[in-house]
Design a protein around this motif. Sequence first.
Motif, PDB file in Angstrom:
ATOM      1  N   VAL A  90     -16.579  -3.703   3.133  1.00 20.39           N
ATOM      2  CA  VAL A  90     -16.426  -2.975   1.878  1.00 20.39           C
ATOM      3  C   VAL A  90     -15.430  -3.741   1.037  1.00 20.39           C
ATOM      4  O   VAL A  90     -14.395  -4.156   1.538  1.00 20.39           O
ATOM      5  CB  VAL A  90     -15.925  -1.538   2.132  1.00 20.39           C
ATOM      6  N   ASN A  91     -15.793  -3.926  -0.175  1.00 21.74           N
ATOM      7  CA  ASN A  91     -14.961  -4.740  -1.058  1.00 21.74           C
ATOM      8  C   ASN A  91     -13.834  -3.902  -1.643  1.00 21.74           C
ATOM      9  O   ASN A  91     -13.626  -3.855  -2.847  1.00 21.74           O
ATOM     10  CB  ASN A  91     -15.865  -5.293  -2.165  1.00 21.74           C
ATOM     11  N   GLU A  92     -13.101  -3.199  -0.737  1.00 20.99           N
ATOM     12  CA  GLU A  92     -12.062  -2.296  -1.222  1.00 20.99           C
ATOM     13  C   GLU A  92     -10.870  -3.089  -1.727  1.00 20.99           C
ATOM     14  O   GLU A  92     -10.560  -4.148  -1.188  1.00 20.99           O
ATOM     15  CB  GLU A  92     -11.628  -1.396  -0.064  1.00 20.99           C
ATOM     16  N   ASP A  93     -10.221  -2.582  -2.771  1.00 23.99           N
ATOM     17  CA  ASP A  93      -9.043  -3.270  -3.301  1.00 23.99           C
ATOM     18  C   ASP A  93      -8.076  -2.194  -3.751  1.00 23.99           C
ATOM     19  O   ASP A  93      -8.161  -1.680  -4.861  1.00 23.99           O
ATOM     20  CB  ASP A  93      -9.465  -4.166  -4.483  1.00 23.99           C
ATOM     21  N   MET A  94      -7.169  -1.813  -2.818  1.00 19.90           N
ATOM     22  CA  MET A  94      -6.314  -0.663  -3.131  1.00 19.90           C
ATOM     23  C   MET A  94      -5.329  -0.958  -4.247  1.00 19.90           C
ATOM     24  O   MET A  94      -4.955  -0.056  -4.989  1.00 19.90           O
ATOM     25  CB  MET A  94      -5.566  -0.197  -1.869  1.00 19.90           C
ATOM     26  N   GLN A 109      -6.861   5.326 -15.656  1.00 22.00           N
ATOM     27  CA  GLN A 109      -7.691   6.488 -15.999  1.00 22.00           C
ATOM     28  C   GLN A 109      -6.848   7.631 -16.543  1.00 22.00           C
ATOM     29  O   GLN A 109      -7.213   8.269 -17.525  1.00 22.00           O
ATOM     30  CB  GLN A 109      -8.436   6.962 -14.758  1.00 22.00           C
ATOM     31  N   ARG A 110      -5.687   7.857 -15.905  1.00 23.02           N
ATOM     32  CA  ARG A 110      -4.823   8.954 -16.381  1.00 23.02           C
ATOM     33  C   ARG A 110      -4.321   8.648 -17.793  1.00 23.02           C
ATOM     34  O   ARG A 110      -4.277   9.534 -18.638  1.00 23.02           O
ATOM     35  CB  ARG A 110      -3.628   9.155 -15.436  1.00 23.02           C
ATOM     36  N   MET A 139       0.840  -1.205   0.000  1.00 22.71           N
ATOM     37  CA  MET A 139       0.000   0.000   0.000  1.00 22.71           C
ATOM     38  C   MET A 139       0.877   1.257   0.000  1.00 22.71           C
ATOM     39  O   MET A 139       1.968   1.272   0.575  1.00 22.71           O
ATOM     40  CB  MET A 139      -0.907  -0.021   1.223  1.00 22.71           C
ATOM     41  N   PRO A 185      -4.560   5.774   6.381  1.00 25.05           N
ATOM     42  CA  PRO A 185      -5.174   4.810   5.473  1.00 25.05           C
ATOM     43  C   PRO A 185      -6.060   3.823   6.218  1.00 25.05           C
ATOM     44  O   PRO A 185      -5.913   3.649   7.433  1.00 25.05           O
ATOM     45  CB  PRO A 185      -3.985   4.115   4.821  1.00 25.05           C
ATOM     46  N   VAL A 186      -6.939   3.210   5.511  1.00 26.37           N
ATOM     47  CA  VAL A 186      -7.836   2.222   6.093  1.00 26.37           C
ATOM     48  C   VAL A 186      -7.100   0.898   6.168  1.00 26.37           C
ATOM     49  O   VAL A 186      -6.542   0.433   5.174  1.00 26.37           O
ATOM     50  CB  VAL A 186      -9.093   2.073   5.212  1.00 26.37           C
ATOM     51  N   ASP A 242      -6.155   1.285 -11.354  1.00 27.70           N
ATOM     52  CA  ASP A 242      -7.307   1.884 -12.013  1.00 27.70           C
ATOM     53  C   ASP A 242      -7.092   3.384 -12.222  1.00 27.70           C
ATOM     54  O   ASP A 242      -7.361   3.925 -13.287  1.00 27.70           O
ATOM     55  CB  ASP A 242      -8.548   1.642 -11.158  1.00 27.70           C
ATOM     56  N   TRP A 243      -6.563   4.038 -11.168  1.00 25.59           N
ATOM     57  CA  TRP A 243      -6.276   5.475 -11.293  1.00 25.59           C
ATOM     58  C   TRP A 243      -5.257   5.725 -12.397  1.00 25.59           C
ATOM     59  O   TRP A 243      -5.411   6.641 -13.203  1.00 25.59           O
ATOM     60  CB  TRP A 243      -5.747   6.019  -9.955  1.00 25.59           C
ATOM     61  N   PHE A 265      -5.891  -2.776  -6.877  1.00 20.29           N
ATOM     62  CA  PHE A 265      -6.642  -2.548  -8.124  1.00 20.29           C
ATOM     63  C   PHE A 265      -6.915  -1.062  -8.313  1.00 20.29           C
ATOM     64  O   PHE A 265      -6.776  -0.523  -9.402  1.00 20.29           O
ATOM     65  CB  PHE A 265      -7.961  -3.326  -8.095  1.00 20.29           C
ATOM     66  N   GLN A 266      -7.289  -0.408  -7.176  1.00 24.86           N
ATOM     67  CA  GLN A 266      -7.642   1.010  -7.258  1.00 24.86           C
ATOM     68  C   GLN A 266      -6.493   1.863  -7.782  1.00 24.86           C
ATOM     69  O   GLN A 266      -6.685   2.747  -8.616  1.00 24.86           O
ATOM     70  CB  GLN A 266      -8.079   1.500  -5.875  1.00 24.86           C
ATOM     71  N   GLU A 267      -5.272   1.564  -7.306  1.00 20.10           N
ATOM     72  CA  GLU A 267      -4.102   2.330  -7.767  1.00 20.10           C
ATOM     73  C   GLU A 267      -3.901   2.141  -9.268  1.00 20.10           C
ATOM     74  O   GLU A 267      -3.642   3.082 -10.007  1.00 20.10           O
ATOM     75  CB  GLU A 267      -2.830   1.871  -7.016  1.00 20.10           C
TER      76      GLU A 267
END
Lengths: 146, 182
Positions: free
Chosen positions: B26-30, B40-41, B1, B15-16, B36-37, B32-34
């Motif tokens: 919560v089905n958080e997945d940091m 997106q860029r 992380m 951070p969580v 994903d960001w 994947f999220q990183e």
Amino acid sequence: MESVIRAAVVYVVLLVLFRIAGKRSLAEVTSFDLVLLLIISEATQQAMIDNDNSMTNALLLVATLIGMNILLSVATKRWKSFDKLVEDVPLVILKDGAPIRERMRKERVDENDIMEAARATEGLERLDQIKYAILERTGHITIVPK
Amino acid sequence: MAQPKRFKDGAVDRPVTAREASNLQVNEDMRFQERDWLGQRVGWFALALLLLAACLGLLGSGPLSQAERSDGRGFTIEYDRFVRHGAQTSLVLRAASHAVRGEQARVTVTRQFLATNDLQRSIPEPGAARGRSEEVELAYDTQPGEGLQVRWIVEPDELGRHATTFRLNDGPPVEIAQFTYP
């Protein structure tokens, strides 16, 4: 065959574009977003119909779009990673009244957005009354009060 | 992380933790999220490039799309390199007065062009048209001592790259290439 391909291509392109735009892109439909949606639908409609105003074409387009939607929902249920790719993941953006700013910056939400959701759904008055704020996959912010 | 980021006002993001996230269900997945960001860029950048290419004319009419070819003897063709399926485009055929001999200018075009494009209008209209095996010849009436300028309104019918050869009277061939987008 051409109508099916046209509709499928438009479906996939729109999916990718809205995914690039991020979680919040059309979650809160302001009056301008509504206008934007109408313009987008008008623009894509031309590409899909292409001079063929027959009933067959219209039915084929609708059938393709709904078929793609069914296919996507089946695939996202079957493969978790595909689900994340298409539908995104939720994100905790506030913990114990403290905003997690780096995440909020990247998702382009601010404390006002959180407070708006807190007021609307829980009737809260201040950030410190919130235990968790979560930016859901739909782009909406949900609130867990303390 | 990722490391918690420190802000100018001294505040630090907390951070969580994984346990908190699982308590929350919560089905958080940091990870994947990183990614994903980042995706997106990259997507924004690609979108900007696409729009820039479109403005320059790489996806249709525009400065980089406009082209002109000449046979070196006074016959020139103005056209768009990049055209779109079903969207009207125009070609301008120009012949200088010295290139037009007699009272007719015969423009020859490969048959393939008429098979892959819908020639909707020619301004002015040709006086006569004659088909050969590989070519079509269009004869335009001209005034003695004057050149010729013809505008063709065409609608591309077939995707991909197409080369077309034009000729004025018995002059050398002029080849143009156009790319048709869907």
